[in-house]
Design an enzyme around this catalytic site. Sequence first.
Site, mmCIF file in Angstrom:
data_model
loop_
_atom_site.group_PDB
_atom_site.id
_atom_site.type_symbol
_atom_site.label_atom_id
_atom_site.label_comp_id
_atom_site.label_asym_id
_atom_site.label_seq_id
_atom_site.Cartn_x
_atom_site.Cartn_y
_atom_site.Cartn_z
ATOM 1 N N CYS A 417 0.835 -1.205 0.000
ATOM 2 C CA CYS A 417 0.000 0.000 0.000
ATOM 3 C C CYS A 417 0.872 1.258 0.000
ATOM 4 O O CYS A 417 1.500 1.563 -1.003
ATOM 5 C CB CYS A 417 -0.970 -0.064 1.181
ATOM 6 S SG CYS A 417 -2.287 1.130 1.067
ATOM 7 N N HIS A 546 -3.698 -5.166 0.206
ATOM 8 C CA HIS A 546 -3.197 -5.669 1.496
ATOM 9 C C HIS A 546 -3.252 -7.200 1.503
ATOM 10 O O HIS A 546 -4.229 -7.771 1.981
ATOM 11 C CB HIS A 546 -4.046 -5.118 2.640
ATOM 12 C CG HIS A 546 -3.819 -3.674 2.901
ATOM 13 N ND1 HIS A 546 -2.841 -3.222 3.747
ATOM 14 C CD2 HIS A 546 -4.418 -2.567 2.396
ATOM 15 C CE1 HIS A 546 -2.850 -1.905 3.766
ATOM 16 N NE2 HIS A 546 -3.802 -1.473 2.960
ATOM 17 N N GLU A 548 -1.938 -9.196 3.381
ATOM 18 C CA GLU A 548 -1.898 -9.761 4.737
ATOM 19 C C GLU A 548 -3.266 -10.190 5.243
ATOM 20 O O GLU A 548 -3.368 -11.005 6.147
ATOM 21 C CB GLU A 548 -1.252 -8.789 5.721
ATOM 22 C CG GLU A 548 -2.022 -7.514 6.039
ATOM 23 C CD GLU A 548 -1.715 -6.359 5.085
ATOM 24 O OE1 GLU A 548 -1.295 -6.639 3.935
ATOM 25 O OE2 GLU A 548 -1.906 -5.199 5.482
#
Length: 589
Positions: A417, A546, A548
Amino acid sequence: MLAPVVAACSHLTPPPPILSLASGGVISGIGKGIISSSLGTMLTNYGLNVTSIKIDPYLNIDAGTFSPYEHGEVFVLDDGGEVDLDLGNYERFLDTDLTRDNNLTTGKIYQKVIEKERRGDYLGKTVQVVPHVTNVIQEWVEQVSRRPLSNGRLADVCIIELGGTIGDIESMPFVEAFRQFQFKVGRENFLLFHVSLVPQPSTTGEQKSKPTQHSVRELRGLGLSPDFIVCRSKTPLQEGLGEKIAMFCHVPSSHVLAVHDLSSIYRVPLLLEQQDLVPMVWKHFELDEALWEPLPPKPLQRWQDLADRYEQLRKTVNIVLVGKYTGLNDAYLSVIKSLQHSCLVAGHKLNLEFVEASQLEDEARDNDPAKFHDAWKTLTQADGILVPGGFGSRGIEGKIAAIKWARTKKVPFFGICLGLQLAVIEFCRNVVGWKGCNSTEVDPECETKVVIDMPELSQTHMGGTMRLGKRRTVFVKRDSVACKLYGEPDFVEERHRHRYEVNPDLVDEIEKHGLRFVGHDIEGKRMEIMELSEKDHPFFLAVQYHPEFLSRPLRPSPPFLGMSLWPLATPCAEWFASACVLPSTRGFT
Ligand SMILES: *[C@@H]1O[C@H](CO)[C@@H](O)[C@H](O)[C@H]1NC(C)=O
Ligand SMILES: *[C@@H]1O[C@H](CO)[C@@H](O)[C@H](O)[C@H]1NC(C)=O
């Protein structure tokens, strides 16, 4: 497998899903979330379909506006729901995708009640906590638990975690709602776990059962009796303590479960398995014993393998995370988890160091030379450098300095990001030669606007909003590291949360100097993945989304896997081979 049997009847007439409720005692933050999600993962491995609801008795409606420094990270779901860390835990343990409705707050309930009142649903009667608020809570729970899961099945079990501590004013309406609920669905369809701390004051070294007894008494006073008591302690429960708690709290001693501190959270389901939790739950719910027959011999084998693997890691990989800190590492929890998942699969032991970005800046050299020196020392010893997402202008130049180090010294780099945006800015300043370029987020008047505000037009709200939730990224250059890491699909779907993006008007010019934007959004306007080619740098990759949020213990996120493997691997072919040791690491869909 038994899932089809249970799920098949669910499809005909949805039976009330089985509820199991975890309520905390004594203090919050003792791992209720981990225990509930472990129970969920166990039931999932025994073939049941499990969903989950997290209740936070706050008045907030959306976690998006929270400061991550006060509440930890904001976790983003597929549907763009912004929730806190616990739902992330459930997604990781249950390996399912949840929605914003799986997070229930007092604010959301009150909003519903007030909407109903305005619509005239209550026919002008007095609106009260009991029954109106408590009814809405029950309806919400029933609706959400009856919704199909991301695998298309209906849930057999819904695990509800009630945040806070028994006795909090805020949680009272929920406790009352569940008291009524147990009669509505029948005791055999309702299971209550009470998680309680067993302290061990160091002076005597003796574990204390009193706090647990008190909190159970309090719970009973409110009309709820725990079926299982989970004792959280530092060390294994001392001889006789379980029996004592069982006696004072009116549960069979086999229903007092002990969970002490363990080497990794992957051991929690295994520890509960040793205490025969699933057969007891099965019995409580009066599930058909015949369903046991076709069980795999060791349902939790995969968790056993993970936990064992975790303890056998040898080679250490030093990753430095350059971020903004206030002493609360929760702000990067999903990033840390993703690194743990990927290192585990890569077979590397993770040594994660944190560097405060602002301490890398020239200004810090004058103000605090010792910290400046330490920060650079840590950075320069890294095997890999990670710059995660973030907001605001503090530390921006420090992160850019770290990226420059990674690029010029050929240290593996991964940006997420804001990390991608800054990597592009660094490249534009130092390679393309646009010295005064910046992001309009921190410097609206800058000379060359490399990163600009590109909100998404919203159908439901006026004007543009943040780009939130699951979006598709198409690989436009197939000969790329990112495409290979993902297993060479045409596209990937990942979760987003941002407003600012690389200025599309400058992309052609930037690419002429060697930076490659290998993944775009479906319209080709938004730059989603960038990298340097393998001939220029061993591993320099950044993504606008993202990743994650979709990493799972048994299915780590591909870019993270690259970041965990590359720093220690010599030839590419070797690490691709080792990336394939677990079949689940390839093929992201
Ligand atoms: C749910 O939303 C509330 C309100 O924004 C927030 O406080 C809470 O942390 C969220 N919980 C989860 C598990 O996401
Ligand atoms: C970019 O903006 C930041 C924040 O305003 C500022 O500190 C920095 O000096 C700017 N950099 C350049 C090269 O203009």
